[in-house]
Design a protein around this motif. Structure first.
Motif, PDB file in Angstrom:
ATOM      1  N   GLU A 136      -1.275 -11.494   1.560  1.00  0.00           N
ATOM      2  CA  GLU A 136      -0.283 -12.559   1.007  1.00  0.00           C
ATOM      3  C   GLU A 136      -0.830 -13.950   0.812  1.00  0.00           C
TER       4      GLU A 136
ATOM      5  N   PRO B 153      -1.958  -2.092   4.033  1.00  0.00           N
ATOM      6  CA  PRO B 153      -1.073  -3.185   3.788  1.00  0.00           C
ATOM      7  C   PRO B 153      -1.707  -4.424   3.481  1.00  0.00           C
TER       8      PRO B 153
ATOM      9  N   VAL C 140       1.480  -3.995  11.107  1.00  0.00           N
ATOM     10  CA  VAL C 140       0.999  -4.950  10.185  1.00  0.00           C
ATOM     11  C   VAL C 140       2.040  -5.133   8.938  1.00  0.00           C
ATOM     12  N   ASP C 141       2.471  -6.163   8.684  1.00  0.00           N
ATOM     13  CA  ASP C 141       3.587  -6.061   7.409  1.00  0.00           C
ATOM     14  C   ASP C 141       2.975  -5.564   6.143  1.00  0.00           C
ATOM     15  N   GLN C 142       3.460  -5.064   5.389  1.00  0.00           N
ATOM     16  CA  GLN C 142       3.174  -4.467   4.043  1.00  0.00           C
ATOM     17  C   GLN C 142       2.753  -5.758   3.006  1.00  0.00           C
ATOM     18  N   GLY C 143       3.434  -6.788   3.184  1.00  0.00           N
ATOM     19  CA  GLY C 143       3.395  -7.926   2.253  1.00  0.00           C
ATOM     20  C   GLY C 143       4.105  -7.875   1.097  1.00  0.00           C
ATOM     21  N   ASP C 144       4.095  -8.796   0.168  1.00  0.00           N
ATOM     22  CA  ASP C 144       4.834  -8.817  -0.971  1.00  0.00           C
ATOM     23  C   ASP C 144       3.967  -8.325  -2.157  1.00  0.00           C
ATOM     24  N   TRP C 145       4.150  -7.094  -2.541  1.00  0.00           N
ATOM     25  CA  TRP C 145       3.492  -6.538  -3.452  1.00  0.00           C
ATOM     26  C   TRP C 145       3.587  -7.206  -5.053  1.00  0.00           C
TER      27      TRP C 145
END
Lengths: 532, 153
Positions: free
Chosen positions: A166, A160, B131-136
């Motif tokens: 991010e 992730p 844990v967040d994946q996030g913005d791909w």
């Protein structure tokens, strides 16, 4: 005397495991001697409340600090970068962060492209099928399409991004610089009997979940099923030769400290860039007075360590903290030579998440960000779970003065002389480090970080041990040929990072293992005239 | 708490007294946050149990501190202790770092401290963390820029 074997492998780490597994289908009798033992998943730090402390104690990356029975001392007083390793089944892969980049095509042609060092005698294309095979064996998670590499398949979804990826990714986009989720030898889904990653955050001290691809859970179970024998707690002291100049086997100390001789038809060194030259130099004899396989005089020379810079910052909003694989994303923006800079070659950035509370406090106090006294608690809370950063992995060019020799006084618990390191940073490396610190600060500032700190070179970062038995076609300028066979001793092979001609600017494990698989393939395909 | 063998640490009474005084100055208790100091009896005992690998350098540090203050640190007034430790940290950052590391390794695993910083009192395994994946889609500009590696042929 022990029963003879066909192939004797010294070391059960990244490369020893790969070469053992690949050779197993020959049905030869294969034995691996490993000075350490198996690491039980139930024993690794993340299973206990003292998980952080143990990474500085019995799971410390420095063998000198660990000082366990499996460890041999390394005299690294004469080096600004201290040696890190792990001695046990899986070797350094038990401790690595599983950051798994390949070398780039240009890394194999540094003389031709940039006029420095030497070209490798093999190319990216030579290793490409073995990179791919190794990725499947180790279980690599990645995102296809990274524009910094030739196309390569993705086996599992990437680790992730998290809040850290991010935050830093957006900053890199603003600067117009490359970034991409790191290739990681971490299973993000169930894979070949391994459970998926649950974000323990402790990749660097063994994975209790078994999600991280260390060779004790990847290659070794398959190699053992294929009848390779692995003998642990056996420390090799020297390689023996006969009048024909061929290796006949090795002397080793078994688990009880008894010295034994193990005869073998083929000897393969897989003992890393410190252990391999140490063993070759300690195998000096009347026939090989300067050490085994050392007619070039290059055994132990050209030690490359990858100087690291570390740049970290702190943010107002909470980030991932200690959760998740510490590695995250990478940038190859400054990887290739740019003639407008004041150095040749380049480096990658390896971005990382936060730290656990003890590490946050230790680093914060060392960096002057957390005071002693009443201000400690408030300052700690401003940093903890709010940090992110990066290391730059700088290409280290080979220099003969950077070397491994035998220490005249220091010995291990079996009386074998210890390795002594002499290492200096080159001017090129210093400039590269400076450049990476400046660009790292640019990134963190663009991301809105405060309290930015940097360290260059990072002293406790001698993980990557390369170059001390380099490969090449010219026996006067190299120790092994282009498929890992010693120029001098025709049944002696080296498959670890010692053979690297140059270091590239990325973590070497992927390439070490791809090379080991390539050498195994060469041995199999040349088996009828292997010693000619 | 460490799995390393406790073994004989054999700090002298003076060393214990000085070390405990150093710890109190380094990480004091906070009534406001409800946390003990690093000199808390439980934490201090944990530090003594866990310090084997640093035993001799900790001893060096304590000797240097006592020498700097002309005897025993603990016997000085609080303000003089603070002054002496400030001088020690400026003159001996390496030894100071040894003490900081020894203290932090144990302090930041104490249940009371963990609770105060929002951490569950448990090891990472077996529950792990989220844990967040996030913005791909953030990678779109990187893709759009195209290939950046050099041809080697």
């Amino acid at each position: 005397m022990n029963e003879p074997v066909d192939v004797l492998i010294i070391g059960a780490g990244a490369s020893g495991a790969a070469v053992a597994w690949s050779l197993a289908d020959t049905r030869m009798r294969i034995l691996c001697l490993e000075q350490g033992d198996w690491t039980r998943p139930s024993d690794v730090p993340s299973t206990g409340r003292d998980w952080e402390a143990r990474t500085l104690e019995d799971f410390a990356i420095s063998p000198n600090r660990r000082g366990l029975a499996a460890d041999y001392p390394v005299n690294d007083d004469d080096s600004p970068i201290k040696i890190a390793n792990y001695n046990g089944v899986g070797g350094g892969t038990v401790f690595y962060a599983a950051h798994f980049p390949r070398l780039h095509p240009s890394d194999f042609r540094v003389r031709s492209l940039d006029g420095v060092a030497d070209d490798w005698p093999i190319s990216y294309e030579t290793l490409e099928p073995f990179y791919a095979l190794n990725d499947r064996m180790m279980g690599v998670s990645s995102l296809a399409g990274d524009p910094a590499y030739p196309p390569k398949p993705s086996i599992m979804p990437p680790i992730p991004l998290g809040r850290t990826g991010e935050k830093l990714g957006a900053a890199l986009n603003g600067l117009g610089w490359h970034w991409w989720p790191s290739d990681a030898a971490i299973a993000t889904e169930a894979y070949e009997g391994r459970a998926p990653c649950i974000n323990l955050g402790q990749c660097g001290s063994g994975c209790a979940q078994g999600a991280k691809g260390s060779t004790d859970v990847t290659y070794w179970p398959e190699a053992l099923r294929a009848r390779v024998e692995l003998r642990t707690r056996c420390r090799v002291s020297r390689i023996e030769t006969n009048q024909a100049g061929m290796a006949t086997g090795v002397h080793y100390f078994d688990a009880h400290g008894t010295e034994r001789f193990q005869p073998a038809e083929i000897v393969i060194l897989a003992s890393n860039g410190i252990g391999t030259p140490r063993l070759l130099l300690n195998s000096a004899s009347d026939r090989f007075p300067d050490g085994l396989a050392n007619s070039s005089g290059l055994v132990g020379k050209n030690l490359m360590l990858h100087p690291y810079a570390q740049i970290r910052g702190h943010f107002d909003e909470p980030l991932d903290g200690y959760r998740g694989p510490p590695i995250c994303t990478w940038s190859m923006e400054f990887y290739e030579t740019d003639r407008t800079r004041d150095f040749v070659r380049g480096y990658c950035f390896q971005f990382s998440r936060g730290l656990g509370p003890a590490r946050a406090a230790i680093n914060g106090m060392a960096d002057g960000l957390i005071p002693w006294g009443q201000g400690h608690h408030e300052a700690f809370r401003r940093l903890f779970n709010h940090s992110a950063g990066m290391v730059s992995v700088c290409e280290d060019l080979p220099e003969e003065t950077n070397c491994v020799t035998l220490d005249p006084g220091l010995r291990d618990s079996d009386g074998i002389p210890a390795a002594k390191i002499r290492y200096r940073l080159s001017e090129n490396s210093r400039r590269m480090l400076d450049h990476s610190v400046a660009r790292g600060i640019d990134i963190l500032k663009a991301a809105g970080a405060r309290d930015i700190t940097s360290k260059a070179p990072l002293s406790y970062a001698g993980w990557h041990l390369m170059g001390t038995a380099r490969m090449g076609r010219d026996p006067e300028r190299s120790v092994v040929n282009e498929w890992g066979r010693s120029h001098d001793v025709k049944n002696l092979f080296i498959v670890d990072g010692s053979v690297f001609v140059t270091s590239g600017g990325v973590n070497p494990t992927s390439t070490i293992q791809a090379f080991a698989l390539y050498v195994a393939d060469q041995i199999k395909s040349r088996i009828y005239d292997l010693f000619e | 708490m460490t799995t390393a063998e406790p073994g004989p640490v054999d700090f002298s009474d003076l060393e214990r007294e000085t070390l405990r005084c150093v710890l109190r100055h380094m990480i004091p208790a906070s009534a406001e946050l409800g946390v003990p100091g690093a000199d808390d009896p439980l934490i201090f005992a944990d530090i003594l149990r866990s310090i084997q690998r640093d035993r001799w350098r900790v001893g060096d540090a304590l000797r240097v501190i006592d020498a700097l203050c002309g005897g025993g640190l603990a016997g000085l007034a609080d303000s003089d202790q603070e002054k002496c430790l400030s001088e020690f940290r400026a003159l001996h950052p390496g030894l100071s770092g040894i003490l900081e590391s020894a203290a932090a390794r144990c302090y930041y695993r104490d249940d009371r401290v963990m609770a105060s910083i929002g951490m569950e009192a448990r090891p990472p395994f077996p529950l792990g963390y989220q844990v967040d994946q996030g913005d791909w889609s953030l990678l779109d500009p990187v893709r759009a820029r195209g290939r950046i590696y050099r041809d080697a042929s």
